[in-house]
Each structure stands twice: as C-alpha cells, then as structure tokens.
Design a protein around this motif. Structure first.
Motif, PDB file in Angstrom:
ATOM      1  N   GLY A  49      -8.167   9.331  12.197  1.00 54.08           N
ATOM      2  CA  GLY A  49      -7.740   8.091  12.847  1.00 54.08           C
ATOM      3  C   GLY A  49      -6.335   8.067  13.408  1.00 54.08           C
ATOM      4  O   GLY A  49      -5.840   7.019  13.814  1.00 54.08           O
ATOM      5  N   GLU A  50      -5.645   9.203  13.442  1.00 53.39           N
ATOM      6  CA  GLU A  50      -4.277   9.235  14.007  1.00 53.39           C
ATOM      7  C   GLU A  50      -4.319   9.720  15.452  1.00 53.39           C
ATOM      8  O   GLU A  50      -5.227  10.454  15.819  1.00 53.39           O
ATOM      9  CB  GLU A  50      -3.413  10.243  13.228  1.00 53.39           C
ATOM     10  N   PRO A  51      -3.310   9.363  16.254  1.00 42.97           N
ATOM     11  CA  PRO A  51      -3.212  10.026  17.561  1.00 42.97           C
ATOM     12  C   PRO A  51      -2.975  11.518  17.328  1.00 42.97           C
ATOM     13  O   PRO A  51      -2.353  11.898  16.329  1.00 42.97           O
ATOM     14  CB  PRO A  51      -2.014   9.366  18.232  1.00 42.97           C
TER      15      PRO A  51
ATOM     16  N   ARG B 115       1.645  14.190  14.480  1.00 41.24           N
ATOM     17  CA  ARG B 115       1.917  15.408  13.707  1.00 41.24           C
ATOM     18  C   ARG B 115       0.739  16.363  13.709  1.00 41.24           C
ATOM     19  O   ARG B 115       0.799  17.450  13.172  1.00 41.24           O
ATOM     20  CB  ARG B 115       2.336  15.043  12.277  1.00 41.24           C
ATOM     21  N   LYS B 116      -0.366  15.948  14.324  1.00 39.68           N
ATOM     22  CA  LYS B 116      -1.572  16.779  14.244  1.00 39.68           C
ATOM     23  C   LYS B 116      -1.963  17.384  15.590  1.00 39.68           C
ATOM     24  O   LYS B 116      -1.904  16.699  16.619  1.00 39.68           O
ATOM     25  CB  LYS B 116      -2.736  15.937  13.736  1.00 39.68           C
TER      26      LYS B 116
ATOM     27  N   GLU C 209       0.802  20.140  11.615  1.00 35.70           N
ATOM     28  CA  GLU C 209      -0.539  20.235  11.017  1.00 35.70           C
ATOM     29  C   GLU C 209      -1.515  20.624  12.105  1.00 35.70           C
ATOM     30  O   GLU C 209      -1.683  19.900  13.094  1.00 35.70           O
ATOM     31  CB  GLU C 209      -0.939  18.904  10.400  1.00 35.70           C
ATOM     32  N   VAL C 210      -2.134  21.773  11.913  1.00 33.74           N
ATOM     33  CA  VAL C 210      -2.965  22.330  12.975  1.00 33.74           C
ATOM     34  C   VAL C 210      -4.377  22.571  12.458  1.00 33.74           C
ATOM     35  O   VAL C 210      -4.557  23.139  11.372  1.00 33.74           O
ATOM     36  CB  VAL C 210      -2.351  23.661  13.481  1.00 33.74           C
ATOM     37  N   CYS C 211      -5.358  22.130  13.217  1.00 33.17           N
ATOM     38  CA  CYS C 211      -6.758  22.360  12.849  1.00 33.17           C
ATOM     39  C   CYS C 211      -7.403  23.236  13.917  1.00 33.17           C
ATOM     40  O   CYS C 211      -7.488  22.843  15.084  1.00 33.17           O
ATOM     41  CB  CYS C 211      -7.487  21.025  12.752  1.00 33.17           C
ATOM     42  N   LEU C 212      -7.830  24.418  13.523  1.00 33.51           N
ATOM     43  CA  LEU C 212      -8.525  25.296  14.469  1.00 33.51           C
ATOM     44  C   LEU C 212     -10.008  25.005  14.392  1.00 33.51           C
ATOM     45  O   LEU C 212     -10.584  24.987  13.294  1.00 33.51           O
ATOM     46  CB  LEU C 212      -8.330  26.756  14.063  1.00 33.51           C
TER      47      LEU C 212
ATOM     48  N   CYS D 240       3.613  13.845  24.111  1.00 31.92           N
ATOM     49  CA  CYS D 240       3.529  13.075  22.860  1.00 31.92           C
ATOM     50  C   CYS D 240       4.308  11.767  22.997  1.00 31.92           C
ATOM     51  O   CYS D 240       3.826  10.694  22.603  1.00 31.92           O
ATOM     52  CB  CYS D 240       4.079  13.894  21.689  1.00 31.92           C
ATOM     53  N   THR D 241       5.504  11.838  23.586  1.00 31.52           N
ATOM     54  CA  THR D 241       6.312  10.616  23.755  1.00 31.52           C
ATOM     55  C   THR D 241       5.578   9.627  24.662  1.00 31.52           C
ATOM     56  O   THR D 241       5.557   8.418  24.389  1.00 31.52           O
ATOM     57  CB  THR D 241       7.699  10.963  24.357  1.00 31.52           C
ATOM     58  N   LEU D 242       4.964  10.141  25.713  1.00 35.72           N
ATOM     59  CA  LEU D 242       4.228   9.254  26.629  1.00 35.72           C
ATOM     60  C   LEU D 242       3.055   8.580  25.897  1.00 35.72           C
ATOM     61  O   LEU D 242       2.789   7.390  26.083  1.00 35.72           O
ATOM     62  CB  LEU D 242       3.741  10.063  27.845  1.00 35.72           C
ATOM     63  N   GLN D 243       2.376   9.340  25.046  1.00 37.60           N
ATOM     64  CA  GLN D 243       1.270   8.746  24.268  1.00 37.60           C
ATOM     65  C   GLN D 243       1.815   7.652  23.349  1.00 37.60           C
ATOM     66  O   GLN D 243       1.233   6.570  23.253  1.00 37.60           O
ATOM     67  CB  GLN D 243       0.567   9.839  23.444  1.00 37.60           C
TER      68      GLN D 243
END
Ligand code: UTP
Length: 312
Positions: free
Chosen positions: A124-126, A6-7, A53-56, A147-150
């Motif tokens: 700690g999340e993908p 989600r990030k 959820e986006v971090c710039l 994302c699915t491949l990860q």
C-alpha cells in the motif's frame, strides 16, 4: 502528504528471448556489462534514489540473481585469505547494497502482471518500478526527481524518451501537456530544467497514425499504489499480456482522490538497454571507455580498431 518512498520493484522474470541462446541458462539480467551484471546497475540506481528496499520479480531458473545479491562466505573467506581486498569489497558491495526480497512470477504474462506479483510486498505504499534490463548512466540519474514529483502530486510518474517518429511503435506513446513545476501542488525541490508533462492518455506499441506523440515511456516509473487495483482489472492487451501501459492509461484518467493522475519527465541523458543485442554492445563499449581502470587502454585500442576497419 503521501508517505516517503523507500521501495523499488524490479521486474526480471521475462524470457529474454532477444538474447538467446545466452539467456537460456543465464538470466539476461545477469549478463555482464564489463564486470557487473546489468541487474546490479539497476539496483544501484534504485539505492542512489534512496530506495533501500528492493523486490526482484524473478522466475524459476533465474536463481543466479538471488545468489548474486546474497553473501558468499566461502568466496569471501578465499579472497580474505589471499589479501585481495579490492575484489572482496566488490563482492561484499553486491550483497550489502539493499535489503533484497524476491517474489516469483510463475509464467511470463507481461510486465503489468509481473509488477502485480509484488502487491503484497509493496503493502500500500507509493513505490518505484525499474526494469531489470536497462539502466541510466549514474551521471544522469533522474529517479530522485521522479520520486519528488510523485510525492508532490500524489499521482504516478513515468520517464519519457523522445524517439524518432518511426520508432514510437516499439514503445508506449503518451498524450502530453506541458506543466510548470511551480504550478504543481506540494513541496520538495524538483531539479531545474526538467521538462514535466501531465499525461492524459497512453497507448502501447501504437499502429502508425495512432500514436499520441513521439514521447515514449521507458523503464522507470513511480506509482501510487492504486496501480494494483487497476492491474487486477486490466484485461490482457497486446500480445495477450497484461500491459503496464494499459494500466497507466487507466490511472491517467482517474481522479486524484482515487490515486489517479500521471505525469512524465523527459530524459535527455545516457541510457543503456542491455536487453537488446546491439544496444548491449554499445553499453559495454561506452561503460568500458568511461572506466577509470580500463578506459584509457581500451579507448586507445578502440581507436586503432576503428581505424583499421575504415576503408576496408
Ligand atoms: P522485456 O520485454 O524487455 O523482457 O521486459 P523479456 O520479455 O524478458 O525480453 P524478450 O523481449 O523476450 O527478449 C522488460 C523487463 O520486464 C521483465 C523482464 O525480465 C525485463 O527485465 N518482465 C517482462 C517480467 O518480469 N515478466 C514478464 O512477463 C515480462
């Protein structure tokens, strides 16, 4: 099974020297492509892949990006008063796109360093990484498949572009082995027809003869969070900067139990690199020509313009 993604981290703290003098006071990521800044297309791409959820990663002097994604009560009230619903919706769309966070990179010490600045936020999340100055055409989005491949492999995934051999020195080059999606672990459908590789090694901006292939890494990644530990132990590489490619090379050689393993998906769609002047011009023309509200008139003019130039 790894937790769902989600990030997204978007590094946008660089100096933008290729776009000077425009990028002196305006972040290059804020330079408009028709009527939206490049960075908005990037955030839209992340959101379309379910990353809300986006971090710039930003830098001092680049506050215009934060303003762009924040509410603007005064402007909204003025548009409301005028009854300009279309522009009001456009303004509100930008601020309502995603849950935005910001971290600062004090000095531009390279892409790897910029991503490392988001470690605490990622928790700690993908997570995905999208570079802040290039974006894919929405008809050709591929981040969801990455994302699915990860999720299926638990490792990390990069997007690859086949480039002419003479240009690979401008990119990171990868050592690829084709894999069949059916042989991959885990579940989750990966779109048919995508070319997937397992990557044994990578090198950043290889000298002639040192490239592993002419498949180049381009600005989309999905990482196992083991990346951060690796980044902390990655010494400065090319240009004295902490190179993300160097860290991915380490991940590629780590066992899966430690979060290692790197895969690549080949991109064969439309991509716009707005950090480069020539590519930026092409992006404006292509996106302008495709726009419902402008495309027809613009394309007519463009044809006349090109005709008037040919033979001159
Ligand atoms: P670029 O190399 O294209 O950006 O990095 P740059 O360094 O700003 O550009 P030039 O080469 O000087 O013109 C790709 C992305 O990574 C970010 C940039 O802002 C850009 O969106 N970046 C790069 C960082 O956030 N920090 C860095 O230290 C380097």
């Amino acid at each position: 099974m790894t937790p769902p993604l989600r990030k997204a981290v978007i590094p946008a703290a660089g100096l933008g020297t290729r776009f000077l003098p425009a990028s002196k006071a305006i972040p290059k990521e804020m330079i408009p492509v028709v009527d939206k800044p490049a960075i908005q297309y990037v955030v839209e791409e992340a959101v379309a892949a379910g990353l809300s959820e986006v971090c710039l990663v930003t830098a001092h002097g680049k506050e215009a990006m934060e303003e762009h994604f924040s509410r603007s009560p005064q402007l909204e009230a003025a548009l409301e008063k005028k009854g300009d619903r279309a522009r009001l919706a456009a303004v509100q769309h930008a601020s309502g796109l995603a849950s935005m966070s910001y971290v600062f990179q004090d000095e531009p010490q390279g892409l790897g360093h910029a991503v490392g600045c988001a470690e605490k936020w990622v928790a700690g999340e993908p997570f995905a990484v999208l570079l802040g100055d290039d974006f894919l055409d929405e008809r050709d989005y591929v981040l969801d498949a990455m994302c699915t491949l990860q999720q299926r492999t638990g490792g990390s995934v990069v997007l690859l572009l086949e480039v002419p051999a003479r240009l690979i020195r401008m990119y990171g080059s990868v050592d690829p082995t084709p894999v069949s999606v059916d042989d991959l672990p885990g579940e989750g459908e990966i779109r048919e027809g995508l070319e997937v590789y397992s990557l044994a090694r990578l090198n950043e901006k290889p000298e002639p003869g040192e490239e592993y292939s002419n498949l180049a890494v381009i600005g989309r990644y999905v990482f196992n969070p083991a990346l951060f530990e690796v980044l902390r132990n990655t010494p400065p590489g090319r240009g004295g900067e902490i190179q993300l490619t160097d860290a991915i090379n380490t991940l590629a050689q780590m066992p899966p139990q430690q979060g290692g393993g790197v895969y690549g998906i080949v991109f064969r769609g439309r991509r716009y690199d707005t950090g480069d002047k020539l590519e930026y011009l092409k992006a404006v023309v292509q996106i302008g020509a495709d726009r419902e509200d402008l495309g027809q008139e613009f394309s007519l003019w463009l044809r006349e313009f090109v005709d008037s130039r040919s033979g001159s």
